[in-house]
Design a protein around this motif. Structure first.
Motif, PDB file in Angstrom:
ATOM      1  N   ALA A 196       0.823  -1.216   0.000  1.00  0.00           N
ATOM      2  CA  ALA A 196       0.000   0.000   0.000  1.00  0.00           C
ATOM      3  C   ALA A 196       0.854   1.262   0.000  1.00  0.00           C
ATOM      4  N   SER A 197       2.114   1.144   0.454  1.00  0.00           N
ATOM      5  CA  SER A 197       2.993   2.315   0.547  1.00  0.00           C
ATOM      6  C   SER A 197       3.667   2.661  -0.775  1.00  0.00           C
ATOM      7  N   PRO A 229      -0.575   4.972   3.945  1.00  0.00           N
ATOM      8  CA  PRO A 229      -0.599   6.391   3.542  1.00  0.00           C
ATOM      9  C   PRO A 229      -1.916   6.777   2.862  1.00  0.00           C
ATOM     10  N   GLU A 230      -2.090   8.071   2.663  1.00  0.00           N
ATOM     11  CA  GLU A 230      -3.305   8.570   2.018  1.00  0.00           C
ATOM     12  C   GLU A 230      -3.444   8.068   0.592  1.00  0.00           C
ATOM     13  N   THR A 231      -2.338   7.723  -0.023  1.00  0.00           N
ATOM     14  CA  THR A 231      -2.370   7.232  -1.405  1.00  0.00           C
ATOM     15  C   THR A 231      -2.612   5.724  -1.467  1.00  0.00           C
ATOM     16  N   GLY A 232      -2.889   5.109  -0.311  1.00  0.00           N
ATOM     17  CA  GLY A 232      -3.106   3.669  -0.270  1.00  0.00           C
ATOM     18  C   GLY A 232      -4.462   3.310   0.316  1.00  0.00           C
ATOM     19  N   LEU A 233      -4.956   2.122  -0.013  1.00  0.00           N
ATOM     20  CA  LEU A 233      -6.194   1.590   0.547  1.00  0.00           C
ATOM     21  C   LEU A 233      -6.031   0.091   0.738  1.00  0.00           C
ATOM     22  N   VAL A 234      -6.201  -0.353   1.978  1.00  0.00           N
ATOM     23  CA  VAL A 234      -6.162  -1.783   2.276  1.00  0.00           C
ATOM     24  C   VAL A 234      -7.602  -2.238   2.491  1.00  0.00           C
ATOM     25  N   LEU A 235      -8.068  -3.116   1.625  1.00  0.00           N
ATOM     26  CA  LEU A 235      -9.446  -3.610   1.668  1.00  0.00           C
ATOM     27  C   LEU A 235      -9.438  -5.057   2.152  1.00  0.00           C
ATOM     28  N   LEU A 236      -9.974  -5.277   3.351  1.00  0.00           N
ATOM     29  CA  LEU A 236      -9.961  -6.591   3.991  1.00  0.00           C
ATOM     30  C   LEU A 236     -11.332  -7.253   3.853  1.00  0.00           C
TER      31      LEU A 236
END
Length: 378
Positions: free
Chosen positions: A61-62, A105-112
């Motif tokens: 994500a980073s 970070p704001e530029t990332g999204l972790v979708l679980l």
């Protein structure tokens, strides 16, 4: 699912999609991915929870996104793994999983995604425990938890609409029965409805009899059927329901006692309700609800409330007390705290003893105090 939920999800860096309603979970997952508009896959990476760790998700994500505004990390089968850590039992900002997810970070999204894992009762209970743990982790990491729970009334409506779309008619009582048999879960209900549609062929109507013949019921529903058969004096039917449950539960058949204990616990509460002039199908008084434990009868689905009140009308307090003693005795025997038989024999003896109580006879089960001397001789 409303656009508002998608907007809320995209306003966070970590999103957990969980709950027992598979159809709604999957719909949320797809809508969020569609909104991200990353069809080329350059800025997306997928993981399986039991083959990776939160540090891997953070690392992915980073990375700086290439063609999309955000780098998306998809984690499936989350409930195969516990976030527990030997060095940190509290879910605070020092917990390793919380620390990793909080740094997305704001530029990332972790979708679980908390996918259904199936399996026996023990595995299902473990998955439910892991879901609670991951909810605490995501909450502590300032993420968003989207929990989709089954709603029996919505399931009934959806079943009737799906039948209509297939040029079939299913009356409300049959749709309610179908929803009850599958625990109110929409995904299961629609799958079982499809079987019913195939079964009736050219017949335009799906009746309650068709539902009973075709639908494979959840263990919880079968346990209620077992108690109803005991209560109404149909011992042979009760034994048939029991054997079906034993075959279905397999090596975890000892959990049947827990099913029955919960039903009789609800019947106890319903018995109190009857004495306070409460009736299922209506709103319970505040005075009655204040006496109930959490979670109490008032939070159960309507069909479970009806079942509890039906049992309560046929069992007085003494009968319910003795029934609970029979269940405790069976539990002790299954756990080796009292001399016992095989699991099936112990459970069949338990059902026969409950049937005696329902018919107004004493079960003959000793109290724990009476059993103290034999226990000391083991």
């Amino acid at each position: 699912m409303s656009k508002d939920i998608v907007a809320r999800a995209l306003a966070h860096r970590v999103v957990l999609i969980c709950g027992d309603e598979e159809v709604l979970r999957t719909d949320a997952w797809r809508r969020i991915l569609r909104e991200l508009n990353d069809d080329d896959g350059f800025d997306r990476e997928s993981f399986t929870a039991d083959k990776s760790k939160p540090g891997d998700w953070l690392g992915s994500a980073s990375q700086i996104p290439f063609l999309a505004p955000r780098r998306t990390v998809l984690v499936r089968h989350l409930l195969r793994k516990s976030p527990q850590d030997a060095s940190r039992t509290r879910y605070d900002d020092k917990h390793p999983a919380v620390m990793a997810l909080a740094q997305v970070p704001e530029t990332g999204l972790v979708l679980l995604m908390a996918d259904d894992e199936g399996g026996d009762r023990e595995k299902r209970d473990q998955a439910a425990k892991y879901a609670e743990q991951w909810t605490k982790v995501v909450t502590a990491a300032k993420g968003l938890v989207l929990e989709f729970k089954s709603n029996p009334s919505e399931t009934v409506r959806s079943v009737m609409q799906a039948a209509d779309a297939a040029d079939k008619t299913i009356k409300r009582d049959a749709a309610m029965l179908l929803a009850e048999m599958v625990g109110g879960k929409l995904a299961r209900a629609l799958a079982e409805l499809e079987k019913c549609i195939l079964y009736v062929g050219d017949d335009p109507v799906i009746s309650s009899d068709v539902v009973k013949r075709v639908v494979i019921a959840e263990s919880d529903y079968k346990a209620h059927q077992l108690v109803q058969a005991i209560t109404t004096g149909h011992t042979s039917d009760a034994m048939l329901h029991l054997r079906q449950l034993v075959a279905e539960e397999g090596r975890n058949a000892t959990g049947i006692v827990s099913y029955l204990a919960m039903i009789f616990k609800s019947a106890w509460q319903a018995r109190l309700g009857l004495e306070m002039n409460q009736r299922n199908g209506g709103r319970f008084s505040t005075e009655f609800v204040d006496l109930l434990p959490e979670p109490g009868l008032h939070k159960e689905p309507d069909w479970k409330q009806r079942s509890a009140f039906q049992v309560a009308r046929d069992w007085n307090r003494d009968g319910l007390s003795e029934a609970m003693r029979v269940l405790l005795d069976a539990d002790c025997r299954l756990k080796g705290l009292r001399p016992g038989q095989s699991v099936p024999d112990t459970l069949e003896t338990m059902v026969l003893q409950l049937s005696r109580i329902a018919k107004g006879h004493h079960s003959g089960v000793p109290s724990l105090g009476d059993a103290r001397e034999p226990l000391l001789k083991l």
